[in-house]
Design an enzyme around this catalytic site. Structure first.
Site, PDB file in Angstrom:
ATOM      1  N   ASP A   3     -10.441   3.947   4.584  1.00  0.00           N
ATOM      2  CA  ASP A   3      -8.962   3.471   4.497  1.00  0.00           C
ATOM      3  C   ASP A   3      -8.924   3.581   2.930  1.00  0.00           C
ATOM      4  O   ASP A   3      -9.652   3.433   2.062  1.00  0.00           O
ATOM      5  CB  ASP A   3      -8.971   1.944   4.784  1.00  0.00           C
ATOM      6  CG  ASP A   3      -7.434   1.623   4.983  1.00  0.00           C
ATOM      7  OD1 ASP A   3      -6.620   2.493   5.111  1.00  0.00           O
ATOM      8  OD2 ASP A   3      -7.251   0.445   4.896  1.00  0.00           O
ATOM      9  N   TRP A   8      -4.612   5.882  -2.844  1.00  0.00           N
ATOM     10  CA  TRP A   8      -5.251   7.018  -3.593  1.00  0.00           C
ATOM     11  C   TRP A   8      -4.374   8.070  -4.104  1.00  0.00           C
ATOM     12  O   TRP A   8      -4.157   8.217  -5.555  1.00  0.00           O
ATOM     13  CB  TRP A   8      -6.433   7.608  -3.070  1.00  0.00           C
ATOM     14  CG  TRP A   8      -7.213   8.558  -4.225  1.00  0.00           C
ATOM     15  CD1 TRP A   8      -8.396   8.107  -4.746  1.00  0.00           C
ATOM     16  CD2 TRP A   8      -7.117   9.833  -4.333  1.00  0.00           C
ATOM     17  NE1 TRP A   8      -8.996   9.182  -5.499  1.00  0.00           N
ATOM     18  CE2 TRP A   8      -8.067  10.403  -5.269  1.00  0.00           C
ATOM     19  CE3 TRP A   8      -6.008  10.913  -3.990  1.00  0.00           C
ATOM     20  CZ2 TRP A   8      -8.118  11.747  -5.623  1.00  0.00           C
ATOM     21  CZ3 TRP A   8      -6.106  12.120  -4.401  1.00  0.00           C
ATOM     22  CH2 TRP A   8      -7.254  12.584  -5.183  1.00  0.00           C
ATOM     23  N   HIS A  20      -5.298  12.279   2.001  1.00  0.00           N
ATOM     24  CA  HIS A  20      -6.306  12.779   3.180  1.00  0.00           C
ATOM     25  C   HIS A  20      -7.263  13.828   2.910  1.00  0.00           C
ATOM     26  O   HIS A  20      -8.333  13.945   3.201  1.00  0.00           O
ATOM     27  CB  HIS A  20      -5.510  12.818   4.292  1.00  0.00           C
ATOM     28  CG  HIS A  20      -4.558  11.846   4.768  1.00  0.00           C
ATOM     29  ND1 HIS A  20      -5.157  10.546   5.036  1.00  0.00           N
ATOM     30  CD2 HIS A  20      -3.197  11.671   5.279  1.00  0.00           C
ATOM     31  CE1 HIS A  20      -4.237   9.760   5.324  1.00  0.00           C
ATOM     32  NE2 HIS A  20      -2.946  10.278   5.408  1.00  0.00           N
ATOM     33  N   SER A  48      -6.311   6.190  14.513  1.00  0.00           N
ATOM     34  CA  SER A  48      -6.261   5.175  15.383  1.00  0.00           C
ATOM     35  C   SER A  48      -5.139   5.538  16.461  1.00  0.00           C
ATOM     36  O   SER A  48      -4.130   6.209  16.185  1.00  0.00           O
ATOM     37  CB  SER A  48      -5.972   3.942  14.811  1.00  0.00           C
ATOM     38  OG  SER A  48      -4.670   3.714  14.256  1.00  0.00           O
ATOM     39  N   ASN A  51      -1.985   5.082  14.477  1.00  0.00           N
ATOM     40  CA  ASN A  51      -1.482   6.129  13.703  1.00  0.00           C
ATOM     41  C   ASN A  51      -0.519   6.904  13.755  1.00  0.00           C
ATOM     42  O   ASN A  51       0.120   7.541  13.133  1.00  0.00           O
ATOM     43  CB  ASN A  51      -2.719   6.779  12.991  1.00  0.00           C
ATOM     44  CG  ASN A  51      -3.628   5.926  12.255  1.00  0.00           C
ATOM     45  OD1 ASN A  51      -4.784   6.071  12.190  1.00  0.00           O
ATOM     46  ND2 ASN A  51      -3.060   4.955  11.408  1.00  0.00           N
ATOM     47  N   TRP A  52      -0.180   7.236  15.185  1.00  0.00           N
ATOM     48  CA  TRP A  52       1.056   7.929  15.676  1.00  0.00           C
ATOM     49  C   TRP A  52       2.442   7.401  15.084  1.00  0.00           C
ATOM     50  O   TRP A  52       3.221   8.270  15.019  1.00  0.00           O
ATOM     51  CB  TRP A  52       0.935   8.083  17.239  1.00  0.00           C
ATOM     52  CG  TRP A  52       0.028   8.676  17.786  1.00  0.00           C
ATOM     53  CD1 TRP A  52      -1.075   8.132  18.526  1.00  0.00           C
ATOM     54  CD2 TRP A  52      -0.653  10.176  17.835  1.00  0.00           C
ATOM     55  NE1 TRP A  52      -2.055   8.896  19.032  1.00  0.00           N
ATOM     56  CE2 TRP A  52      -1.508  10.234  18.623  1.00  0.00           C
ATOM     57  CE3 TRP A  52       0.062  11.068  17.157  1.00  0.00           C
ATOM     58  CZ2 TRP A  52      -2.249  11.376  18.784  1.00  0.00           C
ATOM     59  CZ3 TRP A  52      -0.514  12.510  17.564  1.00  0.00           C
ATOM     60  CH2 TRP A  52      -1.648  12.500  18.271  1.00  0.00           C
ATOM     61  N   ARG A  54       3.113   6.750  12.175  1.00  0.00           N
ATOM     62  CA  ARG A  54       3.296   7.379  10.962  1.00  0.00           C
ATOM     63  C   ARG A  54       4.380   8.572  10.821  1.00  0.00           C
ATOM     64  O   ARG A  54       4.672   9.209  11.951  1.00  0.00           O
ATOM     65  CB  ARG A  54       2.107   8.015  10.166  1.00  0.00           C
ATOM     66  CG  ARG A  54       1.094   6.660   9.977  1.00  0.00           C
ATOM     67  CD  ARG A  54      -0.116   7.022   9.251  1.00  0.00           C
ATOM     68  NE  ARG A  54      -0.959   5.849   9.075  1.00  0.00           N
ATOM     69  CZ  ARG A  54      -1.785   5.815   7.991  1.00  0.00           C
ATOM     70  NH1 ARG A  54      -2.086   6.858   7.216  1.00  0.00           N
ATOM     71  NH2 ARG A  54      -2.735   4.742   7.904  1.00  0.00           N
ATOM     72  N   LEU A 181     -10.247  -5.250  11.454  1.00  0.00           N
ATOM     73  CA  LEU A 181     -10.720  -4.069  12.198  1.00  0.00           C
ATOM     74  C   LEU A 181     -10.025  -3.019  12.515  1.00  0.00           C
ATOM     75  O   LEU A 181     -10.082  -1.826  12.758  1.00  0.00           O
ATOM     76  CB  LEU A 181     -11.410  -4.724  13.412  1.00  0.00           C
ATOM     77  CG  LEU A 181     -12.655  -5.314  13.263  1.00  0.00           C
ATOM     78  CD1 LEU A 181     -13.280  -6.011  14.685  1.00  0.00           C
ATOM     79  CD2 LEU A 181     -13.922  -4.108  12.771  1.00  0.00           C
ATOM     80  N   SER A 182      -8.524  -3.527  12.526  1.00  0.00           N
ATOM     81  CA  SER A 182      -7.218  -2.408  13.141  1.00  0.00           C
ATOM     82  C   SER A 182      -7.726  -1.780  14.207  1.00  0.00           C
ATOM     83  O   SER A 182      -7.944  -0.271  14.311  1.00  0.00           O
ATOM     84  CB  SER A 182      -7.245  -1.363  11.994  1.00  0.00           C
ATOM     85  OG  SER A 182      -6.634  -1.980  10.747  1.00  0.00           O
ATOM     86  N   GLU A 193     -22.336  -6.595  11.405  1.00  0.00           N
ATOM     87  CA  GLU A 193     -22.202  -7.242  10.025  1.00  0.00           C
ATOM     88  C   GLU A 193     -20.895  -6.341   9.238  1.00  0.00           C
ATOM     89  O   GLU A 193     -20.802  -5.032   9.438  1.00  0.00           O
ATOM     90  CB  GLU A 193     -23.428  -7.212   8.965  1.00  0.00           C
ATOM     91  CG  GLU A 193     -24.620  -7.788   9.550  1.00  0.00           C
ATOM     92  CD  GLU A 193     -24.325  -9.163   9.563  1.00  0.00           C
ATOM     93  OE1 GLU A 193     -23.588  -9.788   8.520  1.00  0.00           O
ATOM     94  OE2 GLU A 193     -24.966  -9.925  10.575  1.00  0.00           O
TER      95      GLU A 193
END
Ligand code: IPE
Ligand code: IPE
Ligand code: MG
Length: 226
Positions: A3, A8, A20, A48, A51-52, A54, A181-182, A193
């Site tokens: 992520d 960035w 990306h 994910s 993510n569609w 976007r 966790l998305s 963990e």
């Protein structure tokens, strides 16, 4: 969970897609480092089911980047003995992207080094629904053939997940400081963990990866016991 590509790029006043693209080097370095230290399974959350949502140019750009990168990297991965697999619904991807993943899987299926699992068009909830549908179908077939009823157990459901042949993750790392966790490996990460890294994904490197592993090694895992 890779992520922070968008942030960035934004810091540099670049298009999100440049973030990306910059993340690919971090993927390369993480795969190499994981393989070097003896990790047997590395799963990278690449796209994910959410993510569609976007913008189309970002989704299209990601799909092209996946296809291009997979084709460009498969030789090196194969040479290092990495076995490439995917989890998620490939049928919804553009044909070139789905084919790039499928052919990398086919090409590397007999390798005995680290397994690289690419989670693409993956969602934990969709996976559980899909597994339950498969379970019902199998249970129905068994019953129709006059067999004993198949009890719905954790093992029975797990055997229909995309990850049927993959052990549960011991460590989940998410970069960019987010702590959720998305929809990633909801079932499988029950006792994983969780380590959060503040680094944005394109800046992630072997040093940060090893820092996460050290943090994992300092944890006491009780699995509900004492
Ligand atoms: C992760 O980076 C890559 C994908 C989800 C495909 P993001 O694109 O989510 O980056 P941020 O969270 O906007 O910074
Ligand atoms: C999770 O990141 C998905 C991937 C890394 C592929 P997102 O950036 O999509 O998640 P949210 O929206 O911050 O929860
Ligand atoms: Mg994000």
């Amino acid at each position: 969970i890779m992520d922070g590509n968008g942030r960035w790029a934004k810091k540099r006043m670049l298009n999100r897609l440049r973030g990306h693209a910059a993340g690919i080097e971090a993927v390369r370095e993480t795969i190499r480092c994981a393989s070097d230290i003896g990790v047997r399974y590395l799963t990278i959350y690449s796209f994910s089911t959410e993510n569609w949502k976007r913008p189309t140019d970002e989704v299209d750009g990601l799909m092209e980047l996946f296809a291009k990168t997979m084709l460009a990297e498969v030789d090196a991965l194969d040479a290092e003995g990495v076995r490439v697999m995917t989890i998620g619904d490939l049928s919804a991807l553009p044909a070139a992207t789905a084919e790039a993943f499928a052919s990398a899987w086919e090409r590397t299926r007999d390798n005995d080094g680290m397994t690289l699992v690419v989670a693409v068009n993956y969602g934990g909830r969709a996976e559980i629904i899909h597994a339950f549908e498969e379970y019902l179908r199998c249970a129905h077939d068994v019953q129709a053939a006059g067999g004993e009823p198949v009890p719905l157990t954790e093992d029975a459901l797990s055997s229909h997940l995309y990850t049927a042949d993959i052990p549960d993750p011991e460590l989940v790392v998410r970069t960019s400081g987010e702590m959720r966790l998305s929809n990633f490996l909801l079932w499988q990460a029950a006792y994983a963990e969780f380590v959060s890294s503040d680094v944005l994904w394109p800046d992630f490197d072997r040093y940060e990866f090893l820092r996460c592993i050290l943090e994992y090694q300092s944890r006491e895992r009780r699995f509900g016991g004492v």
